[in-house]
Design an enzyme around this catalytic site. Sequence first.
Site, PDB file in Angstrom:
ATOM      1  CD  GLU A 145      29.621 -12.842  13.609  1.00 57.27           C
ATOM      2  OE1 GLU A 145      30.094 -13.920  13.260  1.00 57.27           O
ATOM      3  OE2 GLU A 145      30.258 -11.771  13.560  1.00 57.27           O
ATOM      4  CD  GLU A 159      25.936 -21.954  14.730  1.00 55.47           C
ATOM      5  OE1 GLU A 159      24.729 -21.720  14.925  1.00 55.47           O
ATOM      6  OE2 GLU A 159      26.387 -23.090  14.527  1.00 55.47           O
ATOM      7  CE1 TYR A 199      35.538 -16.388  14.740  1.00 57.52           C
ATOM      8  CE2 TYR A 199      36.328 -18.412  13.704  1.00 57.52           C
ATOM      9  CZ  TYR A 199      35.296 -17.662  14.247  1.00 57.52           C
ATOM     10  OH  TYR A 199      34.039 -18.188  14.314  1.00 57.52           O
ATOM     11  CG  HIS A 211      40.095 -20.698  10.032  1.00 54.80           C
ATOM     12  ND1 HIS A 211      39.765 -20.329   8.763  1.00 54.80           N
ATOM     13  CD2 HIS A 211      39.015 -21.357  10.525  1.00 54.80           C
ATOM     14  CE1 HIS A 211      38.526 -20.717   8.498  1.00 54.80           C
ATOM     15  NE2 HIS A 211      38.063 -21.366   9.549  1.00 54.80           N
TER      16      HIS A 211
END
Length: 799
Positions: free
Chosen positions: A8, A86, A299, A346
């Site tokens: 990204e 997303e 993350y 996660h």
Amino acid sequence: MNALVIVESPAKAKTIEGYLGKDYKVLASYGHVRDLPSREKAVEPDNDFAMHYQVSGADSEKTLKGIMAALKNADTLYLATDLDREGEAISWHVWEEIKRRDPKLAARLHVHRIEFTEITKSALQHAIANPRSLALNLINAQQARRALDYLVGFTLSPVLWRKVKGGLSAGRVQSVALRLIAEREDAIEAFKAEEFWSIHGHFTTPTGKPLPSNLVTYNGNKVEKFTFTNEAEATSAQTTLQPLSYKVAALEKADKRRYAAAPFITSTLQQEAARKLGFAARRTMQTAQRLYEAGHITYMRTDSVNLANEAVAALRHLIQTKYGAEYLPPAPLTYKSRSKNAQEAHEAIRPTNPENLPSKLHLEDDQQRLYNLIWQRTVACQMAAARLEQTTITIDAQGGKQTFRATGSVVIFPGFLSVYQEGKDESGQDDEETILPKVQEGDILQTRSIDTEQHFTQPPPRFTEATLVKALEEYGIGRPSTYATIISTLQDRGYVRLEQKRFFPEDVGRIVSKFLTQHFEKYVDYNFTASLEDDLDAIARGEHDWKPTLRAFWAPFRDLAAEKTESVKKSDVTTEATGETCPQCNTHELVWRLGKYGRFKACSGYPECKYIEKTDNGPQSAGEDTGIPCPLCGPKGTNEGGTILKRTSRMNKIFYGCSRYPDCKYAIWDEPVQMHCGFCDFPIVGKKVSKKYGEWHRCTQPDCDWNDNQEAADATAAFRARFTAGKTKAAAGKAKAAEAKKAAKAEARAAAKAAKAPAVKKAPAKKAAAKKAATKKPSPLTTNVIKAGKKAPAKKKAD
């Protein structure tokens, strides 16, 4: 280059490219390369919810051209965007555009989707060795959420324009968050304080130490909150208790263990950063994103409190070597999520390498502070519990008919508290944190005083960013990754303002919330919104299809919006009866109306009667008068000067300025207090309040550093030093860049000038003369003859 990797952001691309080597090229998509356009029929419910995406502007077009050019030299494409839905959608949009632009190129590519929770060399190598295909379930869940938000916004917003005022907007989740804030304000306004009194005993032990306590039994009955409801009752009890003789009736000691909080997830990181660092949710997420992209943390969008086995092993090794074996529990600690819609796929948010101590990393100020918070919480969650000795002292008289109790504790072993302690939403002294003097059962105590204290019940507190995030999470409204956007949208729309770290609904926000609650109750209902989030999660898990979910929502919502557009009058929404008669016409009722500057009170007989009452919320309000004379023009024996008013800036921030503005432009941000500065003797100082330092005062003069709290003064000085250093560094870098740019321009101009200059050659004299003759203008006579079409007369030969 054999492989192209798409992520990204450019920061993430730079970090990953450094790990992968020369065979990989990493490019950034800069978020979504395409999205739904802001126009009607971008989503077509009547056409099976067809969604018409388009490239998101010139920057995205440039990005896609760069990706297409790089793919000509690649045989493999790795889509390495974030691992939530997303991120999955971002990868999908990139791949769809590649197929649309060059189907032949797309057909020869080997396309893989890779995911990782930390940006480290080992994590990237593992991801590339274990690729997968794009997850259609996650993509459809994101499309469903995007379609819902689009349809709600494009359907409800026009209704608000017609029924409230133009320029407003409504969102599927933001409207529910607004309802939370507005209903809390309604509860505060409706609250009626109740009086109650408490009684405290202050005794002295045989060794002369003070022993404070609270009355728990009076005349043999247990003391409740409202046992004493007025001063007369409390004074009567005080008179009864004061002359009695007291002794230590019981002494109870118990070991108590306090355990560390779980490692951070997205919502708890936002809450704790708000409490301890004063960060808004958006600031927290932006800072965490940069830390993740630089490879410092895992993350940051996660609901899981789990830690990888290798991370736990590294933490246990660090704890044993840095703090000692006694701080290491016998076995690793595990935690369970309390989030309603937790997705446990996660890890929790943690440092990628615990050995990277905060003091060793050289980061920007925000990143340094947030990394330190994450590091401390992560290390503490694997440390031994703190041990406290809790002591309860029972003090009585008259055989137990009158009883006081003192409770406190002493830390025997700090455990995780030596690294980290979780913050609290509301400040206040905990009785258990009081350290008590040593006493023995049977000790006779001296009575220093029996005191009474008046209290009033308090209304529910307004939401802070931390408590609002907590409430949204508890209701299951939205996703933790969207909380920052929800809160920012409410502020950007002017529906709420943040004042002293508390959310206050604006007039228009309360009216919008009231309108939606009355007429679209189902769609701003907490349980309905949470169930819709459950449906989106079910789509992501592959349990539901996305289009039937949209159909079930859309049809009744569309019909209700159409019905309300026809049936509801604007006056019913924007006016509110007061029950008061207009003092000007003595006929009509006064009503609250919504105007350009907020609500105001006016006659309902308008336009026959144009009476408008001046109110604090009305357009004629100048601000709340503090009564403090302006230090620049204030009265010095006269009444000509101004006073300081509490006002709101255009950015909805509270400030304090002179009532004689613009003649006097004195203004400060801090709340003014009439107290002379301890250094420069200026008559006004500013009051500051924080959980960490309590209440303190500082001089409002910019060139005076006086502060009556040394700890707060040191913290302010340290912040200013960091800010100044950063500003100086940035200015130096900017000046250097400007100088380099100027030199490059000068060099370019010189090169261009040299290229344009023609070579100078001297022509032979004869040729030059011939050229001159050839270019000589003809005489007027010759010109006229030529124009007439006749030959010029020949010259006569000389004799």
